[in-house]
Write a protein that holds these residues in place. Sequence first.
Motif, short mmCIF file in Angstrom:
data_model
loop_
_atom_site.label_atom_id
_atom_site.label_comp_id
_atom_site.label_asym_id
_atom_site.label_seq_id
_atom_site.Cartn_x
_atom_site.Cartn_y
_atom_site.Cartn_z
N ARG A 88 -35.83 25.81 40.76
CA ARG A 88 -36.68 24.67 40.43
C ARG A 88 -37.44 24.90 39.13
NH1 ARG A 88 -35.58 20.03 40.88
NH2 ARG A 88 -35.57 20.53 38.67
N GLU A 89 -37.87 26.12 38.90
CA GLU A 89 -38.63 26.42 37.70
C GLU A 89 -37.78 26.38 36.44
OE1 GLU A 89 -40.40 30.17 38.56
OE2 GLU A 89 -42.05 29.31 39.74
N GLN A 90 -36.48 26.66 36.57
CA GLN A 90 -35.63 26.77 35.39
C GLN A 90 -34.66 25.61 35.20
OE1 GLN A 90 -34.11 30.85 34.60
NE2 GLN A 90 -35.32 31.49 36.37
N LEU A 91 -34.42 24.81 36.22
CA LEU A 91 -33.57 23.64 36.06
C LEU A 91 -34.31 22.55 35.31
CD1 LEU A 91 -31.96 23.31 39.61
CD2 LEU A 91 -30.74 23.84 37.49
N PRO A 92 -33.62 21.75 34.53
CA PRO A 92 -34.27 20.58 33.91
C PRO A 92 -34.85 19.67 34.98
CG PRO A 92 -32.08 20.97 32.97
CD PRO A 92 -32.20 21.88 34.15
N ASP A 93 -35.96 19.03 34.68
CA ASP A 93 -36.64 18.19 35.66
C ASP A 93 -35.75 17.12 36.29
OD1 ASP A 93 -38.97 19.60 35.45
OD2 ASP A 93 -39.88 18.27 33.97
N PRO A 94 -34.86 16.46 35.51
CA PRO A 94 -34.05 15.40 36.14
C PRO A 94 -33.02 15.90 37.14
CG PRO A 94 -34.14 15.15 33.74
CD PRO A 94 -34.66 16.51 34.06
N VAL A 95 -32.70 17.19 37.12
CA VAL A 95 -31.68 17.72 38.03
C VAL A 95 -32.27 17.89 39.42
CG1 VAL A 95 -30.16 19.68 38.53
CG2 VAL A 95 -30.43 18.87 36.17
N MET A 96 -31.64 17.27 40.41
CA MET A 96 -32.09 17.37 41.79
C MET A 96 -31.69 18.73 42.35
SD MET A 96 -33.43 14.49 43.32
CE MET A 96 -32.74 14.41 44.97
N LEU A 97 -32.64 19.40 43.02
CA LEU A 97 -32.36 20.67 43.69
C LEU A 97 -32.27 20.41 45.19
CD1 LEU A 97 -32.03 23.73 43.83
CD2 LEU A 97 -34.54 23.92 43.79
N ILE A 98 -31.14 20.76 45.78
CA ILE A 98 -30.89 20.51 47.19
C ILE A 98 -30.76 21.83 47.93
CG2 ILE A 98 -29.43 19.30 48.85
CD1 ILE A 98 -30.59 17.47 46.68
N CYS A 99 -31.53 22.00 48.98
CA CYS A 99 -31.38 23.18 49.83
C CYS A 99 -30.37 22.85 50.92
CB CYS A 99 -32.72 23.58 50.46
SG CYS A 99 -32.60 25.09 51.46
N GLU A 100 -29.27 23.59 50.93
CA GLU A 100 -28.24 23.38 51.94
C GLU A 100 -27.72 24.73 52.42
OE1 GLU A 100 -23.96 21.17 52.78
OE2 GLU A 100 -24.85 21.06 50.79
N GLY A 101 -27.52 24.85 53.71
CA GLY A 101 -26.97 26.07 54.26
C GLY A 101 -27.97 26.81 55.12
N GLY A 102 -27.70 26.89 56.41
CA GLY A 102 -28.51 27.72 57.29
C GLY A 102 -29.80 27.11 57.79
N ILE A 103 -30.10 25.87 57.45
CA ILE A 103 -31.33 25.23 57.94
C ILE A 103 -31.13 24.88 59.41
CG2 ILE A 103 -32.92 23.30 57.70
CD1 ILE A 103 -33.06 25.20 55.37
N ALA A 104 -31.91 25.53 60.28
CA ALA A 104 -31.66 25.43 61.72
C ALA A 104 -32.77 24.75 62.49
CB ALA A 104 -31.42 26.83 62.30
N SER A 105 -33.82 24.29 61.81
CA SER A 105 -34.93 23.63 62.51
C SER A 105 -35.68 22.72 61.55
CB SER A 105 -35.90 24.68 63.07
OG SER A 105 -36.57 25.35 62.01
N ALA A 106 -36.47 21.83 62.13
CA ALA A 106 -37.29 20.94 61.30
C ALA A 106 -38.31 21.75 60.50
CB ALA A 106 -37.99 19.92 62.20
N GLN A 107 -38.79 22.84 61.08
CA GLN A 107 -39.76 23.68 60.38
C GLN A 107 -39.13 24.32 59.14
OE1 GLN A 107 -39.20 23.77 63.75
NE2 GLN A 107 -41.03 22.55 64.21
N GLN A 108 -37.88 24.76 59.27
CA GLN A 108 -37.20 25.33 58.10
C GLN A 108 -36.93 24.27 57.04
OE1 GLN A 108 -33.72 27.45 59.63
NE2 GLN A 108 -34.82 29.39 59.39
N ALA A 109 -36.64 23.06 57.45
CA ALA A 109 -36.44 21.98 56.49
C ALA A 109 -37.72 21.74 55.69
CB ALA A 109 -36.01 20.71 57.21
N ARG A 110 -38.85 21.76 56.38
CA ARG A 110 -40.14 21.61 55.70
C ARG A 110 -40.39 22.78 54.74
NH1 ARG A 110 -43.17 17.87 53.87
NH2 ARG A 110 -43.16 19.22 52.04
N GLN A 111 -40.00 23.98 55.18
CA GLN A 111 -40.17 25.17 54.34
C GLN A 111 -39.34 25.05 53.06
OE1 GLN A 111 -39.32 28.83 56.44
NE2 GLN A 111 -39.38 30.08 54.59
N ALA A 112 -38.16 24.46 53.18
CA ALA A 112 -37.31 24.29 52.00
C ALA A 112 -37.96 23.37 50.98
CB ALA A 112 -35.95 23.74 52.41
N LEU A 113 -38.57 22.28 51.44
CA LEU A 113 -39.27 21.39 50.52
C LEU A 113 -40.46 22.10 49.89
CD1 LEU A 113 -39.28 17.97 52.43
CD2 LEU A 113 -37.73 18.73 50.62
#
Length: 239
Positions: free
Chosen positions: A185-210
């Motif tokens: 996130r710090e090094q990608l250009p601002d317009p590029v969307m960063l998506i966390c995918e892989g291994g997210i096993a709970s709603a709490q982990q999804a929140r942690q990814a954001l």
Amino acid sequence: MLGFPVRKTPVLPDPSLLRGGLIVSVQAPEGSPMRDPQVIAAMAEASLNNGAVGVRLESPEHIGAVRRRCPEALIIGLWKRTFPDSSVYITPGWEEIQAVWAAGADVIALDATDRVRPAGALLPDLVQRAKQELGACLMADVDSLENGLRAAELGCDWVGTTLYGYTESTASLKPPAWTLLRPLREQLPDPVMLICEGGIASAQQARQALDGGSDAVVVGTAITGVDLQVAAYRRALES
């Protein structure tokens, strides 16, 4: 090229409508009764009805089934195909890119690691062609910081941590890719969307990814992976 009519006017996703959102990966393994296109379409519709901002689908057949059932859905599409000369299997070449796009995907997901592609295809050429000939939005499935930044430089619109832990160079690592999110996130250009995918096993982990820097989160097995989830419960009970 498969028998789908190629769309003439691409519709690019609005990032402002996706940030902070959940994308549900609606897939099923080979041989599973859940792999039926109508079952996939029903699971996709249920996901969208309950607040998912989009769905991630595998194969032109499934993309087409969901597009017909949910015409307004945001679809991230890919096609998994294996070849003897490469370990790249997520939308590896131009034929797969065309088919995914023609079937109705809004975003084409493809392997953007530095591995050798089938038949010697080159990632820069594929990205350039998809942009010039299709006008497609591209999601780069990557395994490392370096490959994520390279994908953005080549012109990919989204970068996902999908392959962290699934390539030869990251086989010793276990997703989710927590250590990748903040540097990307710090090094990608601002317009590029960063998506966390892989291994997210709970709603709490999804929140942690954001909280860790991702713009949106993809969850698959934990929501739609009936085969794997049931097998995991069975193993736990038997032990």
